[in-house]
Design an enzyme around this catalytic site. Sequence first.
Site: not given
Length: 191
Positions: A128, A146
Amino acid sequence: MLNIVLFGPPGAGKGTQSEKLIEKYHLVHLSTGDIFRANIKGATELGTLAKSYMDKGQLVPDEVTIKMLESEVNKNAHAIGFIFDGFPRTKAQAEALDSLLKSKSTSITMMLALEVEEAELKKRLLLRGESSGRADDKNPEVIQKRIEVYNNETSPVKDYFTAQGKYKGVHGIGEINEIFQALCNEIDSVK
Ligand code: ADP
């Protein structure tokens, strides 16, 4: 109202599935990540603050995030329901959401969780990053951070909704339409 928390780690496909779900069920989509990114783009004070956390893979502080989410819910007084995407990400956010909805005489209908293993997430996020223009998808260290933040701070939110009998997990690997169908089956079973 039909109020859905769409849950899952970064890269699980929440954004993709939200788009399809809002179209089918006519819900208002509230993605805290999208709202922060719109604020960054518009160079608002909130955007500057959010960016300083997002670029490092950290969560934006609860107080700021909760206030923003509450104001977005209040802006949509006539909604027949919401999809909360990327919120709640901490137990404090989950409690704040419950009490906000309670004050409006409604509640969370269910938490729909997209379950995807870590190796697949990392692959998807890096892919992405090549096209999304998102700085936080480009850097493997930020991606790792994350995922860690998700495991440490966000996964307790699953226990919170499990305790209320509202957690529904769906396997998040495979055809987009098959996953969508599995999510719809869960929604239609409670509607
Ligand atoms: P992803 O799920 O792929 O990480 P999001 O767009 O949901 O993407 O979130 C991007 C970033 O925005 C997060 O890493 C975090 O810094 C911030 N953010 C989004 N939602 C929240 C939230 N509910 N609480 C705190 N920070 C948030």
